[in-house]
Design a protein around this motif. Structure first.
Motif, PDB file in Angstrom:
ATOM      1  N   VAL A  42     -26.751 -30.358 -10.670  1.00 18.39           N
ATOM      2  CA  VAL A  42     -25.972 -30.825 -11.820  1.00 18.39           C
ATOM      3  C   VAL A  42     -26.477 -32.196 -12.250  1.00 18.39           C
ATOM      4  O   VAL A  42     -26.736 -33.059 -11.408  1.00 18.39           O
ATOM      5  CB  VAL A  42     -24.461 -30.950 -11.459  1.00 18.39           C
ATOM      6  N   ILE A  43     -26.611 -32.400 -13.556  1.00 15.64           N
ATOM      7  CA  ILE A  43     -27.029 -33.702 -14.078  1.00 15.64           C
ATOM      8  C   ILE A  43     -25.972 -34.199 -15.058  1.00 15.64           C
ATOM      9  O   ILE A  43     -25.550 -33.468 -15.959  1.00 15.64           O
ATOM     10  CB  ILE A  43     -28.388 -33.603 -14.801  1.00 15.64           C
ATOM     11  N   GLY A  44     -25.519 -35.438 -14.846  1.00 20.86           N
ATOM     12  CA  GLY A  44     -24.586 -36.062 -15.785  1.00 20.86           C
ATOM     13  C   GLY A  44     -25.340 -37.081 -16.620  1.00 20.86           C
ATOM     14  O   GLY A  44     -25.836 -38.075 -16.092  1.00 20.86           O
ATOM     15  N   LEU A  45     -25.473 -36.818 -17.919  1.00 23.61           N
ATOM     16  CA  LEU A  45     -26.143 -37.770 -18.811  1.00 23.61           C
ATOM     17  C   LEU A  45     -25.129 -38.832 -19.230  1.00 23.61           C
ATOM     18  O   LEU A  45     -24.146 -38.530 -19.894  1.00 23.61           O
ATOM     19  CB  LEU A  45     -26.690 -37.045 -20.049  1.00 23.61           C
ATOM     20  N   CYS A  46     -25.356 -40.077 -18.797  1.00 25.24           N
ATOM     21  CA  CYS A  46     -24.410 -41.167 -19.083  1.00 25.24           C
ATOM     22  C   CYS A  46     -24.746 -41.846 -20.410  1.00 25.24           C
ATOM     23  O   CYS A  46     -25.870 -42.310 -20.606  1.00 25.24           O
ATOM     24  CB  CYS A  46     -24.446 -42.205 -17.965  1.00 25.24           C
ATOM     25  N   ILE A  47     -23.743 -41.906 -21.276  1.00 32.10           N
ATOM     26  CA  ILE A  47     -23.898 -42.596 -22.556  1.00 32.10           C
ATOM     27  C   ILE A  47     -22.693 -43.512 -22.714  1.00 32.10           C
ATOM     28  O   ILE A  47     -21.553 -43.057 -22.653  1.00 32.10           O
ATOM     29  CB  ILE A  47     -23.961 -41.582 -23.721  1.00 32.10           C
ATOM     30  N   PRO A  48     -22.901 -44.829 -22.863  1.00 30.25           N
ATOM     31  CA  PRO A  48     -21.767 -45.749 -22.944  1.00 30.25           C
ATOM     32  C   PRO A  48     -20.937 -45.519 -24.215  1.00 30.25           C
ATOM     33  O   PRO A  48     -21.493 -45.228 -25.273  1.00 30.25           O
ATOM     34  CB  PRO A  48     -22.403 -47.139 -22.961  1.00 30.25           C
ATOM     35  N   ALA A  49     -19.618 -45.667 -24.076  1.00 31.19           N
ATOM     36  CA  ALA A  49     -18.709 -45.464 -25.207  1.00 31.19           C
ATOM     37  C   ALA A  49     -18.851 -46.569 -26.249  1.00 31.19           C
ATOM     38  O   ALA A  49     -18.547 -46.369 -27.420  1.00 31.19           O
ATOM     39  CB  ALA A  49     -17.269 -45.412 -24.696  1.00 31.19           C
ATOM     40  N   ASN A  50     -19.337 -47.731 -25.810  1.00 33.34           N
ATOM     41  CA  ASN A  50     -19.321 -48.903 -26.695  1.00 33.34           C
ATOM     42  C   ASN A  50     -20.647 -49.168 -27.393  1.00 33.34           C
ATOM     43  O   ASN A  50     -20.861 -50.223 -27.964  1.00 33.34           O
ATOM     44  CB  ASN A  50     -18.913 -50.157 -25.906  1.00 33.34           C
ATOM     45  N   GLU A  51     -21.588 -48.196 -27.315  1.00 32.04           N
ATOM     46  CA  GLU A  51     -22.859 -48.361 -28.023  1.00 32.04           C
ATOM     47  C   GLU A  51     -23.180 -47.078 -28.766  1.00 32.04           C
ATOM     48  O   GLU A  51     -22.969 -45.990 -28.233  1.00 32.04           O
ATOM     49  CB  GLU A  51     -23.998 -48.646 -27.023  1.00 32.04           C
ATOM     50  N   PRO A  52     -23.697 -47.162 -29.994  1.00 34.47           N
ATOM     51  CA  PRO A  52     -23.994 -45.929 -30.731  1.00 34.47           C
ATOM     52  C   PRO A  52     -25.052 -45.095 -30.011  1.00 34.47           C
ATOM     53  O   PRO A  52     -25.905 -45.643 -29.303  1.00 34.47           O
ATOM     54  CB  PRO A  52     -24.520 -46.430 -32.085  1.00 34.47           C
ATOM     55  N   VAL A  53     -24.966 -43.780 -30.178  1.00 36.21           N
ATOM     56  CA  VAL A  53     -25.984 -42.895 -29.614  1.00 36.21           C
ATOM     57  C   VAL A  53     -27.320 -43.280 -30.243  1.00 36.21           C
ATOM     58  O   VAL A  53     -27.425 -43.423 -31.465  1.00 36.21           O
ATOM     59  CB  VAL A  53     -25.648 -41.418 -29.945  1.00 36.21           C
ATOM     60  N   GLY A  54     -28.327 -43.495 -29.405  1.00 35.64           N
ATOM     61  CA  GLY A  54     -29.595 -44.018 -29.933  1.00 35.64           C
ATOM     62  C   GLY A  54     -30.789 -43.162 -29.572  1.00 35.64           C
ATOM     63  O   GLY A  54     -30.672 -42.090 -28.979  1.00 35.64           O
ATOM     64  N   ARG A  55     -31.961 -43.685 -29.931  1.00 37.85           N
ATOM     65  CA  ARG A  55     -33.214 -42.959 -29.685  1.00 37.85           C
ATOM     66  C   ARG A  55     -33.413 -42.646 -28.208  1.00 37.85           C
ATOM     67  O   ARG A  55     -33.853 -41.563 -27.842  1.00 37.85           O
ATOM     68  CB  ARG A  55     -34.399 -43.820 -30.157  1.00 37.85           C
ATOM     69  N   GLY A  56     -33.066 -43.640 -27.357  1.00 36.05           N
ATOM     70  CA  GLY A  56     -33.235 -43.434 -25.915  1.00 36.05           C
ATOM     71  C   GLY A  56     -32.423 -42.246 -25.409  1.00 36.05           C
ATOM     72  O   GLY A  56     -32.887 -41.446 -24.596  1.00 36.05           O
ATOM     73  N   ASP A  57     -31.175 -42.133 -25.914  1.00 36.23           N
ATOM     74  CA  ASP A  57     -30.308 -41.015 -25.497  1.00 36.23           C
ATOM     75  C   ASP A  57     -30.904 -39.675 -25.946  1.00 36.23           C
ATOM     76  O   ASP A  57     -30.891 -38.693 -25.215  1.00 36.23           O
ATOM     77  CB  ASP A  57     -28.905 -41.174 -26.100  1.00 36.23           C
ATOM     78  N   ARG A  58     -31.437 -39.669 -27.174  1.00 39.52           N
ATOM     79  CA  ARG A  58     -32.030 -38.420 -27.702  1.00 39.52           C
ATOM     80  C   ARG A  58     -33.276 -38.037 -26.911  1.00 39.52           C
ATOM     81  O   ARG A  58     -33.494 -36.869 -26.597  1.00 39.52           O
ATOM     82  CB  ARG A  58     -32.400 -38.580 -29.187  1.00 39.52           C
ATOM     83  N   PHE A  59     -34.074 -39.060 -26.572  1.00 42.64           N
ATOM     84  CA  PHE A  59     -35.299 -38.824 -25.800  1.00 42.64           C
ATOM     85  C   PHE A  59     -34.956 -38.181 -24.451  1.00 42.64           C
ATOM     86  O   PHE A  59     -35.542 -37.170 -24.047  1.00 42.64           O
ATOM     87  CB  PHE A  59     -36.035 -40.155 -25.591  1.00 42.64           C
ATOM     88  N   ILE A  60     -33.976 -38.755 -23.743  1.00 50.86           N
ATOM     89  CA  ILE A  60     -33.615 -38.225 -22.419  1.00 50.86           C
ATOM     90  C   ILE A  60     -32.996 -36.829 -22.541  1.00 50.86           C
ATOM     91  O   ILE A  60     -33.292 -35.933 -21.753  1.00 50.86           O
ATOM     92  CB  ILE A  60     -32.659 -39.199 -21.685  1.00 50.86           C
ATOM     93  N   THR A  61     -32.154 -36.627 -23.582  1.00 50.55           N
ATOM     94  CA  THR A  61     -31.553 -35.299 -23.792  1.00 50.55           C
ATOM     95  C   THR A  61     -32.651 -34.250 -23.949  1.00 50.55           C
ATOM     96  O   THR A  61     -32.574 -33.160 -23.386  1.00 50.55           O
ATOM     97  CB  THR A  61     -30.654 -35.305 -25.051  1.00 50.55           C
ATOM     98  N   GLY A  62     -33.708 -34.609 -24.685  1.00 53.61           N
ATOM     99  CA  GLY A  62     -34.841 -33.691 -24.875  1.00 53.61           C
ATOM    100  C   GLY A  62     -35.531 -33.371 -23.566  1.00 53.61           C
ATOM    101  O   GLY A  62     -35.866 -32.216 -23.285  1.00 53.61           O
ATOM    102  N   GLU A  63     -35.711 -34.400 -22.740  1.00 59.67           N
ATOM    103  CA  GLU A  63     -36.368 -34.213 -21.435  1.00 59.67           C
ATOM    104  C   GLU A  63     -35.546 -33.275 -20.539  1.00 59.67           C
ATOM    105  O   GLU A  63     -36.083 -32.503 -19.752  1.00 59.67           O
ATOM    106  CB  GLU A  63     -36.520 -35.558 -20.716  1.00 59.67           C
ATOM    107  N   LEU A  64     -34.217 -33.380 -20.647  1.00 60.30           N
ATOM    108  CA  LEU A  64     -33.339 -32.585 -19.778  1.00 60.30           C
ATOM    109  C   LEU A  64     -33.301 -31.124 -20.197  1.00 60.30           C
ATOM    110  O   LEU A  64     -32.960 -30.247 -19.403  1.00 60.30           O
ATOM    111  CB  LEU A  64     -31.915 -33.157 -19.803  1.00 60.30           C
ATOM    112  N   GLY A  65     -33.638 -30.876 -21.462  1.00 62.18           N
ATOM    113  CA  GLY A  65     -33.567 -29.503 -21.993  1.00 62.18           C
ATOM    114  C   GLY A  65     -34.431 -28.512 -21.232  1.00 62.18           C
ATOM    115  O   GLY A  65     -34.158 -27.313 -21.222  1.00 62.18           O
ATOM    116  N   GLU A  66     -35.491 -29.021 -20.581  1.00 60.27           N
ATOM    117  CA  GLU A  66     -36.447 -28.131 -19.898  1.00 60.27           C
ATOM    118  C   GLU A  66     -35.964 -27.701 -18.502  1.00 60.27           C
ATOM    119  O   GLU A  66     -36.589 -26.868 -17.871  1.00 60.27           O
ATOM    120  CB  GLU A  66     -37.792 -28.855 -19.701  1.00 60.27           C
ATOM    121  N   LEU A  67     -34.896 -28.318 -18.004  1.00 65.12           N
ATOM    122  CA  LEU A  67     -34.549 -28.147 -16.586  1.00 65.12           C
ATOM    123  C   LEU A  67     -33.577 -27.003 -16.326  1.00 65.12           C
ATOM    124  O   LEU A  67     -32.841 -26.584 -17.210  1.00 65.12           O
ATOM    125  CB  LEU A  67     -33.930 -29.460 -16.048  1.00 65.12           C
ATOM    126  N   LYS A  68     -33.569 -26.542 -15.072  1.00 64.46           N
ATOM    127  CA  LYS A  68     -32.658 -25.445 -14.722  1.00 64.46           C
ATOM    128  C   LYS A  68     -31.264 -25.946 -14.326  1.00 64.46           C
ATOM    129  O   LYS A  68     -30.328 -25.183 -14.197  1.00 64.46           O
ATOM    130  CB  LYS A  68     -33.260 -24.583 -13.612  1.00 64.46           C
TER     131      LYS A  68
END
Length: 294
Positions: A89-115
């Motif tokens: 299980v992987i929990g992608l942490c994104i802070p509530a007090n900062e807008p979703v940014g490029r870094g979050d999108r980049f990591i989300t993309g990387e996680l898409g390949e995993l089982k």
């Protein structure tokens, strides 16, 4: 033991300073991963084991994924990717007090390949109002088709148990992986070195965090005291002066602060002897990296 006992590995990922180590500590209820206001302070994969009657959640703490500028940076990123491929299980942490940014999108993309099952964890909810949180949850939900989106505050403890319930629900059915009394499989010396490094990071100027490494050279019990001799490594003579401070004031402070943490960890009195040494450009030198444990 009931038939549905679950056990497995989970990790939190996210850009640096998303609150991953603080959340790990909140879940386990004691200080295992080091936390610091400086991003990218975690360098070792630290496993913390959470025991419950019906499950065992093994949390793997990884460094934040970042664009590497040194050999150390590349090795840390390799370490992160290896860990991701081995957990359930992987929990992608994104802070509530900062807008979703490029870094979050980049990591989300990387996680898409995993089982692994991927869920989103919106951290630091104590820093925003309900309306802001609602907007952030919606924005995070649009990033990917997550198995769940859970808001938490590691500081106040709100929803931490809920997050553990959700994560354990996605673990495979399995017998226990670790003995009941085990909380981490890190050798004590690694934990101690991390506590010293954490104390050394407090209050130093921004240019220092990645230049500090700590190695416990010797550790033994003498009577009712544990004696620890550790070296704090920096890359330049000028950094050595910063860490030591005027009349060794900063080094004394580092010693006092880390000794208290180490005594809490070991449950006994500690004598701590710290020396600051210069290892030129160690982050770029494979031989030095090996010597310092990377």
């Amino acid at each position: 033991m009931s038939a549905t006992y679950r056990a497995g590995f989970a990790c939190f990922v996210g850009r640096p300073n998303a609150g991953k180590s603080t959340l790990t500590n909140a879940i386990v209820g004691q200080k295992i991963a080091i936390t610091s206001s400086k991003p990218q302070t975690t360098r070792h994969v630290i496993r913390a084991v959470l025991h419950r009657p019906e499950s065992q959640l093994v949390l793997v703490d990884t460094p934040g994924l970042h664009r590497p500028r040194t050999l150390l940076g590349e090795r840390l990123n390799d370490l992160v990717r290896t860990t991701w491929s081995e957990v359930d299980v992987i929990g992608l942490c994104i802070p509530a007090n900062e807008p979703v940014g490029r870094g979050d999108r980049f990591i989300t993309g990387e996680l898409g390949e995993l089982k692994a099952t991927v869920l989103a964890v919106v951290t630091k909810t104590d820093l925003v109002d309900k309306a802001t949180l609602a907007r952030q949850l919606a924005a995070v939900g649009e990033l990917a088709d997550f198995a769940a989106v859970v808001p938490v505050s590691a500081q106040t403890g709100e929803q931490v148990d809920t997050l553990v319930d959700v994560m354990t629900g996605f673990l495979p059915e399995s017998p226990r992986l670790y003995p009941d009394d085990m909380v981490t499989d890190e050798p004590e010396q690694v934990l101690i070195a991390e506590l010293v490094r954490e104390a050394a990071l407090e209050g130093v100027r921004d240019e220092l965090p990645h230049s500090i490494a700590v190695v416990v050279e010797e550790m033994f019990d003498e009577g009712d005291v544990t004696k620890i001799y550790a070296d704090v490594y920096v890359e330049r003579q000028s950094q050595k002066a910063i860490v030591i401070g005027a009349r060794a004031s900063r080094l004394k402070e580092i010693g006092t602060r880390s000794r208290q943490e180490i005594e809490a960890l070991l449950g006994r009195r500690v004598y701590l002897d710290l020396h600051v040494r210069v290892a030129k450009e160690w982050q770029r030198d494979p031989r030095q990296l090996r010597k310092l444990g990377f």
